[in-house]
Design an enzyme around this catalytic site. Structure first.
Site, PDB file in Angstrom:
ATOM      1  N   SER A 103       0.861  -1.187   0.000  1.00  0.00           N
ATOM      2  CA  SER A 103       0.000   0.000   0.000  1.00  0.00           C
ATOM      3  C   SER A 103       0.891   1.228   0.000  1.00  0.00           C
ATOM      4  O   SER A 103       1.553   1.531   0.995  1.00  0.00           O
ATOM      5  CB  SER A 103      -0.914   0.014   1.229  1.00  0.00           C
ATOM      6  OG  SER A 103      -1.856  -1.027   1.152  1.00  0.00           O
ATOM      7  N   LYS A 178      -7.372   1.693  -2.686  1.00  0.00           N
ATOM      8  CA  LYS A 178      -6.897   1.230  -1.377  1.00  0.00           C
ATOM      9  C   LYS A 178      -6.915   2.364  -0.357  1.00  0.00           C
ATOM     10  O   LYS A 178      -7.266   2.164   0.814  1.00  0.00           O
ATOM     11  CB  LYS A 178      -5.489   0.647  -1.486  1.00  0.00           C
ATOM     12  CG  LYS A 178      -4.880   0.187  -0.153  1.00  0.00           C
ATOM     13  CD  LYS A 178      -5.736  -0.887   0.526  1.00  0.00           C
ATOM     14  CE  LYS A 178      -5.271  -1.194   1.947  1.00  0.00           C
ATOM     15  NZ  LYS A 178      -4.034  -1.954   2.022  1.00  0.00           N
ATOM     16  N   LYS A 246       0.500   5.519   8.303  1.00  0.00           N
ATOM     17  CA  LYS A 246       1.103   5.794   6.997  1.00  0.00           C
ATOM     18  C   LYS A 246       0.029   5.910   5.920  1.00  0.00           C
ATOM     19  O   LYS A 246       0.043   6.832   5.094  1.00  0.00           O
ATOM     20  CB  LYS A 246       2.098   4.678   6.665  1.00  0.00           C
ATOM     21  CG  LYS A 246       2.755   4.781   5.293  1.00  0.00           C
ATOM     22  CD  LYS A 246       2.069   3.920   4.222  1.00  0.00           C
ATOM     23  CE  LYS A 246       2.110   2.459   4.556  1.00  0.00           C
ATOM     24  NZ  LYS A 246       1.502   1.633   3.475  1.00  0.00           N
TER      25      LYS A 246
END
EC number: 1.1.1.60
Length: 301
Positions: A103, A178, A246
């Site tokens: 990701s 995502k 993150k």
């Protein structure tokens, strides 16, 4: 759908962490030759025990690979592993299919695809959702960006890893979807955490309350998968707060770039950052519950 039956491929799998290890093992079980590489050797040894092969370097892992899969923590690692002097693109054969299942930001995905094109390597960005349990069970949701023909070739491989496999657009589109997934999951976990603290402070029977909530409109995959951990205060990481922190940075950066205003996303990103600042970064993201407890004057144990 794929145009042919599943055929055995030689797959280099780089990044054998919480997600990567079970994913690589599932590819072995599906009949593929899987050559694993990881910075720490024990994860490679576990793959060998599961029937895979080990490699001590990226170069050795990708030398004979038809497909290279990377499953890494964040953008710096993907950049180093793929684009670095000793990285995938320096050693992969032309025609290799590189599938980055990490990701990362949509911008990094596009940069990797462009660099791959310069080397004759085809690239898909294919981040996943479903956490450790989904990886182990082979029921991940996989959102894929890139060329349709490359997606068709990769689909049988994805079939060993997940059950919801969708081509969502060009390079970078998988990472955009995502980011949206991580926004929805974070807000859901935060709402569930607030409900848990509210119910407990009100004196409700929490297991019963969560059971009935799960059967109505408030029900969700987040509630089903995270309620036991919250009930037992068991925050063994399936997906660490560090990584979701993150990802929330990716969400907020991408939203700013596109002009999308995300009030709940921004607030939840700050609550994720608070959890990390309070030392919870290595815990599962359901440990957002500890932040609600702190705000409510309860000592998080």
């Amino acid at each position: 759908m794929g145009t042919s039956a599943v055929q055995s491929r030689t797959i280099a799998f780089i990044g054998l962490g919480i997600m990567g290890s079970p994913m690589a093992a599932n590819l072995v079980r599906a009949g593929h030759t899987v050559v694993g590489h990881n910075r720490s050797r024990p994860a490679v040894d576990r793959l060998v025990e599961a029937g895979g092969q080990g490699a001590d370097s990226i170069a050795a892992a990708v030398a004979d690979a038809d497909v290279v899969i990377t499953m890494l923590p964040a953008d710096p690692q993907v950049t180093e592993v793929v684009l670095g002097e000793n990285g995938v693109l320096a050693h992969a054969r032309p025609g290799t299919l590189l599938i980055d299942m990490s990701s990362v930001s949509p911008q990094t995905a596009v940069a990797v695809a462009e660099a791959g094109g310069d080397k004759g390597v085809r690239v898909l960005d294919a981040p996943v959702s479903g956490g450790e349990a989904g990886a182990v069970e082979g029921v991940l949701s996989i959102m894929v960006g890139g060329d349709a023909a490359d997606f068709d070739e990769a689909e049988p491989i994805f079939g060993a890893l997940g059950t919801t496999i969708v081509h969502v657009g060009p390079h970078g589109a998988g990472q955009t979807v995502k980011a949206a997934n991580q926004l929805i999951v974070a807000v859901n976990i935060q709402a569930l955490a607030e409900a848990v603290v509210f119910l407990e402070k009100a004196g409700a029977d929490l297991p019963s309350a969560l059971e009935v909530l799960g059967g109505g409109l408030a029900g969700s995959t987040v509630l089903a998968r995270k309620k036991d951990g919250m009930l037992n205060r068991d925050f063994k990481p399936g997906f660490r707060i560090d990584l979701h922190h993150k990802d929330m940075g990716i969400v907020t950066d991408a939203a700013r770039a596109t002009g999308a205003v995300l009030p709940l996303g921004s607030l939840t990103a700050q609550l994720m950052a608070s959890a990390r600042a309070n030392g919870d970064g290595s815990l599962d993201h359901s440990a957002l519950l500890r932040g609600v407890e702190r705000l409510s004057g309860r000592t998080a144990e």
